[in-house]
Scaffold this active site. Structure first.
Site, short mmCIF file in Angstrom:
data_model
loop_
_atom_site.label_atom_id
_atom_site.label_comp_id
_atom_site.label_asym_id
_atom_site.label_seq_id
_atom_site.Cartn_x
_atom_site.Cartn_y
_atom_site.Cartn_z
N ASP B 17 0.73 -1.25 0.17
CA ASP B 17 0.04 -0.12 -0.04
C ASP B 17 0.90 1.10 0.08
O ASP B 17 0.66 2.34 -0.70
CB ASP B 17 -0.80 0.11 1.01
CG ASP B 17 -2.16 -0.90 1.03
OD1 ASP B 17 -2.02 -1.62 0.03
OD2 ASP B 17 -2.99 -1.09 1.69
N ARG B 99 1.37 7.18 17.10
CA ARG B 99 0.93 7.94 15.80
C ARG B 99 1.96 9.22 16.03
O ARG B 99 2.40 9.97 15.15
CB ARG B 99 -0.38 8.51 15.52
CG ARG B 99 -1.11 7.10 15.27
CD ARG B 99 -0.46 6.12 14.41
NE ARG B 99 -0.91 5.00 13.80
CZ ARG B 99 -0.34 3.91 13.23
NH1 ARG B 99 0.75 3.98 13.07
NH2 ARG B 99 -1.45 2.92 12.93
N ASP B 128 -6.47 7.23 12.64
CA ASP B 128 -5.23 7.27 12.53
C ASP B 128 -4.89 8.69 11.67
O ASP B 128 -3.79 9.49 11.84
CB ASP B 128 -4.49 6.19 12.11
CG ASP B 128 -4.17 5.11 12.85
OD1 ASP B 128 -3.94 5.38 14.22
OD2 ASP B 128 -4.18 3.90 12.53
N SER B 182 -7.39 -6.17 8.81
CA SER B 182 -6.04 -5.38 8.80
C SER B 182 -5.44 -5.22 9.83
O SER B 182 -6.24 -5.42 11.07
CB SER B 182 -6.60 -3.89 8.33
OG SER B 182 -5.73 -3.02 8.63
#
Lengths: 408, 408, 408, 408
Positions: B17, B99, B128, B182
């Site tokens: 990705d 993050r 996110d 995921s």
């Protein structure tokens, strides 16, 4: 408060200590004693308490023995669990929540008998005296509360036994020696504390746990159960509708078998000291996980986050004895308001000390697969909206960063 | 935002990705791309990411691969654990806390390279994107943030693969088909969500769990460990002093082996929808129990109750992406202030999915056996004080009861 | 949202801006427009709005003009004042509290007319768009909301006037030039902001204030009034029972005359920027002081302190547009619960910009002269109780001091 | 606590009551007395206290008279004002904030003299006893605290005067009769309570106010002043830099002249009863408005809203006497963190009892005219962002509305 009580309603277990208190009230104050013995699910027969009270000269009409289990769970335990209440992050408040009900009945019986006082057997170091007395005063500000442990001079085991012998109070053989620790039990939990448990560095021995098997002895295969809720309260297990007390009784049995709900805990008492307790709350531990699970899909985030932020204060109020207070009632009103759609079923896995919610479903669910899906959502959600959402949330942070940069 | 970015720092994993994103940035904007690949403990080798970046035409000096594990644990995970942070009562914030560090490094690299933008691979439905972007804007209000998933028209798996093939991006065989769900991983946790997990009523299959053995497969005998804290942070296991990342790595291994830290959870995303996640936080789950345990004896009730009441807001801030915000920093200042004496050692029992604190000791302990003891306390505590304490706490309740009685 | 609205209910003031919006909706979307004009006490005649709507081609049955003053005060203003709500410590939320009612009527009219959309004239920078739209979506999740200021290209005064002229919309002479600032008014307040007021360093000129005389021009002698409350709501002034809207109307007149309720304020908008507003809330300022005054004697400290701690969040919810949200309703349930005995009368002194409670009395009073008196209290309070109260409150502080002393 | 004190440090005002206490300590306990008299700005000369102490036989080296005004304002008043602290929404805590400093000096002097006890003249019904004693115990857990009003039998004015006469304590003529109410004063405020003020329904007479002119007598023209802040603390008035105590002294004079800071208030004491006080806080009232004003432009909304939500608890802690507690220090750490950029100047209008901020400016300002302007903002803000912002904030409300509609 100087004048002596004339008629006293005593929270009477039938055990040695409250029998001594009974006799002491008679001899110290010369007052008439009414005994109140409640079945809150502590797992002891109550009829022996009647016989002992009679033996100590209480007239039959002054002896009250009541099964309060349904009332306890319906009006105290369940409202508290709607809040997911945990004291200091861990403790399910099993002792705290029983005290207001006992005080309520003591005061009601005092009114019924025209008594001017109530009495309890809690010591002067603990929280229970506070809970009993705040509840009693909130329900009848003119009532006298007698707390013999804070008053009398029976300050050692020896003196207590001497008083018992001098007053023909029967002493069971196993009560001659000191108990290794103190125990309190009701349908929600069993707590053990004191003496052998006073060193918080040492693991509690296996014999301390009386309500659950150890996780090691629990079955080697998991068990699954389903708990159904209506408006925040559990109403059925595995599809079978049950009364509040029956629900908790059954969950206790599931928990007991799988070693669920043990807690070794050092807490802060309201009276200012730390104490160490060993708690067993088998059914309550399952109930908390189940309630959290059903709230996950039926409670909106605004309601949920507000509840979470109010919970520590709510739990502290109950721990400190303020069940009958305007602020607890205000919080309860808010919490109850949030539970209108907390209806549905959760699936729980029980295994060797753990309970985990592994599935939940409800006609009241707010979970929208259409919105969250990684697949094509057919326009339910426009990802471009997120750009504006983020930019406006970021605006103040940008203004801050610009400002702060000028002063570095 | 209208003008196109000229130089972009991309959070690059080396996977399919982010490789597509890399190429898309080059073709869509014709801009120079700098890749940033961080080792946050996700358990993957990073050197393949370098080779793939080179393959996609990134110049060596534009490829950054960094081991951030110590910084991650020391400056983000540990401060958060000082707060006992749980989002919505259960989630240890494993994704959320990683993050801000990634964004911080992206922005720092942008400054170093004179880049005007950063880019990330988060979708437009999740949290996110918010966390990446709020952090980036808070650190550089002039930075551009490119979120290709919100911009491009590669809206199906087929289109993505076509784009990859058209641009000579190698596709691993197992990436041809759709992943069943995921996954995100770092040293604190592994999360799994989406697709096969989107029905919250269905238990997640055994294959979903990648980071821990199942409790059923865990050892049949408990293991005990001791964790030592200094000023709120874990510093040693079983007496061996370790770095922050090593502590967490070791606790992860203990947790993995004993099946600790699995969570099946439906949460409320900041962007307004509910989602279901399967989390594995083996070491973090142990760390929370350990930290709660040492606080039990070293933290005063005033500090502890304030911390508990602030925690939900603190956790929400981190979840929502406001790590770099004044209010998170204010709360952190309060929390850190409370940790000055949170020093000592706890003993933990690990067994088949559970971790329980069974002992704790410290030179900084506030636990006073002298005060709490059921035995003679040599005057440390005067039980008669409790009478006054209760009466003054009851005074307002009595005044209330008198008043309310007039209106019944 | 891609498909155009077919029938729209427009919040229509009859002024130039909403007349342009009306025409723009007709021309841009070719849709049928229903106008809704509410009397919320803004002090303007509404019949001209009917004539203007007719002039713009709206059919009589599509023109709605309603007097909502009683509903506004009873169901929105009064519940909010039970909370003593102040946004950012100072602002009485006069604009915020009117929006949900307008949205509610828009949605109800949409349902009545089978309309698929509602429209409002709020700009894209302010809070009102958020309040209108969150309320509308909460009441009908399928409704479309049209916000022309965010959509059209009439981005300058010149373009707006050109559009008006091109569409035969009459332009009052004083609307040719730009207004020096923007005004919003209802029965609770008048706000002024923008343009001439955009520099927060400069004092607002005397002409900005439209609702109150200046304190300097107010009477030189104080005036006293008495306000009576029942269950938290004002019900009478100087002994005369009045409806909610009449109460507020009368208090506005008292406040106007004495220059009460002016506020020069810089606030944080929900959309992330700071803005400066001049607010006049004459009656509301009196009402807040009066309500605080009656709570002083009728509300218990537990309830009062909980209310105070919840208030900032409650006020923020209303400011941000979340009136129709579960968390606002939860807080309202808690607040309303607290008001059951907030009944009694206060005496207020009004003088040159100030309102002060100088007396309060109630049959529901919790104030006990018997307890507080400096004179002999006949045993109502035993001062020795305080010793125990203090010693137990001090216990944890002593344990802390002992501990901390070991590490100095 | 049973053994008598040997050496006592007494908080000594030089007045009749503390002179009686001094003599009582000498006669009751036969102990050596050290006197401590502090200038906290109460506006009385202190040297007479020295002469009186000498007259009562205190040795010169045991008499301590100290000017603590700067320390009081710098270390206690200013930190508290950073929080905008108001108890129960209205009271500026003028008495509460002085007690910890007095206790601190009492304990320090006890250590210096090797004394084992401190003594104060607060009664057993009020808050001050709690504040004095909690502070003393927090600073020295082994100290004895003597509170003669809770111990002795001098329970009437007559007995006190007899004791004074019998012990050759001089009685000023105006002390023969009872004072009509009790007064406490320091640099922050003057409070009056008791006796003539005990009926909260009756307006306090003009003679009660000693610190301010009445608004009616204040000048007929407004006065404007500018107050400058650095990091949350006032540092200059009208451009003239001043010490903390000088700032407050000057603000007091401005406030006195304009009749600012009067408060007629019924509050909830920590000991459980309500009491009525008349407070005059002229400078403090100005300072609060000024501080709120400068925060409006320099504090971010995240920080500001968090501060507002913490404030009630912070104020309650100070009111209840917990200045020296971990939770007050935690909150202070959070508050102080927020003040790093609270730097700038406000312009205030003082007029007949009111103080209003009418302008504010700062190099640290977060106010962005570029963003908020009604004029063309040159792209600073994209109004279309608001659409996404609103839609995502509405998402959960829509899901709720859809769900709830199914159960109507």
């Amino acid at each position: 408060m100087s004048d002596a009580p004339k008629k006293v309603v005593l929270a009477y277990s039938g055990g040695l200590d409250t029998s001594i208190i009974l006799k002491w009230l008679q001899t110290e104050y010369g007052c008439e004693v009414i005994t109140f013995t409640a079945d809150l699910g502590q797992g002891e027969e109550l009829e022996p308490a009647r016989r002992k009270a009679e033996l100590l000269g209480i007239r039959p009409e002054n002896i009250h023995i009541e099964d309060l289990r349904e009332e306890f769970v319906r009006d105290f335990v369940f409202p508290m669990f709607r809040a997911n209440a945990l004291y200091e992050g861990m403790y399910l408040l099993g002792t705290s929540i029983a005290r207001p009900l006992i005080s309520q009945r003591l005061v009601e019986l005092a009114h019924q008998h025209g008594a001017d006082a109530v009495a309890h057997g809690a010591t002067g170091k603990g929280n229970d005296q506070v809970r009993f007395e705040l509840s009693a005063y909130a329900l009848d500000p003119a009532i006298k509360v007698i707390a013999p442990w804070r008053e009398w001079d029976l300050t050692s085991r020896t003196k207590l036994l001497e008083f018992a012998e001098a007053n023909q109070i029967p002493i069971a053989k196993d009560k001659r020696g000191e108990a290794p620790f103190s125990v309190d039990a009701n349908l929600l939990h069993t707590s053990s504390e004191g003496k052998a448990l006073e060193n918080p560095a040492e693991e509690a021995g296996a014999h301390v746990y009386q309500r659950t098997v150890s996780p090691e002895e629990a079955p080697d295969t998991p068990e699954y159960i389903e708990v159904t809720f209506e408006r925040g309260d559990a109403v059925a297990i595995n599809g079978v509708t049950l009364s509040p007390a029956s629900i908790l009784t059954d969950l206790n049995e599931y928990g007991r078998r799988h070693g669920i709900g043990r807690l070794d805990f050092v807490e802060n008492r309201f009276v200012g000291m730390k104490s160490r307790g060993i708690y067993e709350t088998p059914g309550g531990t399952i109930l908390l996980e189940a309630h959290r699970g059903i709230e996950q899909i039926t409670l909106d985030s605004g309601a949920g986050h507000l509840k979470d932020s109010l919970m520590p204060r709510y739990a502290e109020l109950i721990y400190n004895g303020f069940w009958f207070s305007p602020e607890r009632e205000m919080l309860q009103a808010a919490i109850d308001k949030s539970q209108e759609h907390v209806t549905g079923t959760v699936r729980l896995k029980l295994y060797k000390g753990s309970v985990n919610c592994v599935g939940r479903w409800s006609e009241h669910s707010l979970y929208s697969e259409a919105h969250v899906t990684f697949e094509d959502d057919a326009g339910a959600y426009d990802q471009k909206d997120a750009a504006g959402f983020i930019r406006l949330n970021a605006l103040r942070l940008k203004l801050l960063a610009n400002r702060n940069a000028r002063f570095k």
